[in-house]
Design a protein around this motif. Structure first.
Motif, PDB file in Angstrom:
ATOM      1  N   MET A  64      84.670  92.269  60.111  1.00  0.00           N
ATOM      2  CA  MET A  64      84.634  93.375  61.071  1.00  0.00           C
ATOM      3  C   MET A  64      86.023  93.895  61.412  1.00  0.00           C
ATOM      4  O   MET A  64      86.229  95.092  61.537  1.00  0.00           O
ATOM      5  CB  MET A  64      83.929  92.936  62.355  1.00  0.00           C
ATOM      6  N   LEU A  74      84.029  99.993  65.847  1.00  0.00           N
ATOM      7  CA  LEU A  74      83.121  99.262  64.973  1.00  0.00           C
ATOM      8  C   LEU A  74      81.687  99.756  65.144  1.00  0.00           C
ATOM      9  O   LEU A  74      80.999 100.075  64.164  1.00  0.00           O
ATOM     10  CB  LEU A  74      83.208  97.760  65.278  1.00  0.00           C
ATOM     11  N   MET A 110      77.163  91.772  66.681  1.00  0.00           N
ATOM     12  CA  MET A 110      78.250  92.655  66.262  1.00  0.00           C
ATOM     13  C   MET A 110      79.124  93.019  67.475  1.00  0.00           C
ATOM     14  O   MET A 110      80.345  92.999  67.389  1.00  0.00           O
ATOM     15  CB  MET A 110      77.710  93.931  65.607  1.00  0.00           C
ATOM     16  N   GLY A 114      82.876  91.697  67.634  1.00  0.00           N
ATOM     17  CA  GLY A 114      83.886  92.752  67.703  1.00  0.00           C
ATOM     18  C   GLY A 114      84.730  92.619  68.958  1.00  0.00           C
ATOM     19  O   GLY A 114      85.955  92.779  68.929  1.00  0.00           O
TER      20      GLY A 114
END
Length: 189
Positions: A64, A74, A110, A114
Motif C-alpha cells: 500500500m 490510498l 485497508m 494505510g
C-alpha cells in the motif's frame, strides 16, 4: 474475446534504489515504475497505469505504501480503480479489492493498514528531526553542503547582473531556480 491483463505498479523513493524485490517472480503483462518519494504527488507511471487498465484487469502493487502518500490517497485510488472494474491486489498485505463486491472487512483493513503506514512515516520524520536537532546541539550537524563553490556563486551573480535568464543560468549550473535564488539572497551584503 477480451483478454484481461495482469498489470504491475512499483515505486522506489529515489533513482539510486532498485525495484527488483517488488513484485519479484510475479508474471505480469505490463509493468509501470515510478522513481519518486512517497510524499510526491507527481507519480506519472501510476497515472499512466490507471489510464492503461481496463474492465477486468488486475493491478498488482507490492504494498500500500508504494501506491499512495496517505490513507486518503490510498482509498481514493482504490475506489477510482474499482469504479473502472479493475481489481487491485496488494501483495505484501495479501489484500485484494474488487469493484464487484462490497467487502467491509477488506475496506476496514485497508483503512487501518494505510493509517498505520502513514503514522509510521510521521514517526520516522519526527525521529529524523529530533536526531538532526541533537546533532546540531552537539555541533556535529552542519546541514547540507553547498552545491556550488564561491567562484561559481560569483559567476552566477555576474551573469544575473548582466541580464542573463535565471532559468538558463540555473540549468547551466545544474541547480534549481530556487537554489539559484537562495544563493543570490545569501550573497547580498
Amino acid at each position: 474475446m477480451s483478454t484481461h491483463q495482469r498489470v504491475g505498479y512499483v515505486r522506489v523513493s529515489s533513482t539510486g534504489q532498485n525495484s527488483d524485490r517488488q513484485l519479484d517472480g510475479i508474471k505480469l503483462d505490463r509493468l509501470f515504475e515510478d522513481k519518486a518519494s512517497g510524499k510526491n504527488t507527481d507519480r506519472p507511471a501510476l497515472q499512466e497505469a490507471i489510464r492503461y487498465v481496463r474492465d477486468g484487469d488486475l493491478l498488482l502493487v507490492h504494498s500500500m505504501d508504494r501506491m499512495a502518500r496517505n490513507t486518503e490517497d490510498l482509498l481514493r485510488l482504490v475506489r477510482e480503480l474499482n469504479a473502472k472494474r479493475v481489481t487491485v491486489e496488494f501483495v505484501k498485505e495479501r489484500l485484494t479489492f474488487n469493484g464487484d463486491s462490497a467487502d467491509p472487512i477488506g475496506n476496514l483493513m485497508m483503512t487501518m493498514l494505510g493509517g498505520f503506514a502513514e503514522f509510521e512515516r510521521a514517526l520516522i520524520r519526527e525521529r529524523q528531526r529530533e536526531g538532526i536537532e541533537i546533532a546540531k546541539q552537539k555541533g556535529v550537524y552542519k546541514g547540507r553542503k553547498a552545491s556550488l563553490n564561491a567562484q561559481q556563486i560569483e559567476e552566477i551573480r555576474r551573469r544575473v547582473d548582466a541580464g542573463g535568464k535565471k532559468a538558463a543560468i540555473a540549468r547551466d549550473f545544474g541547480i534549481s531556480r530556487e537554489t539559484l535564488y537562495r544563493y543570490l539572497r545569501s550573497t547580498v551584503a
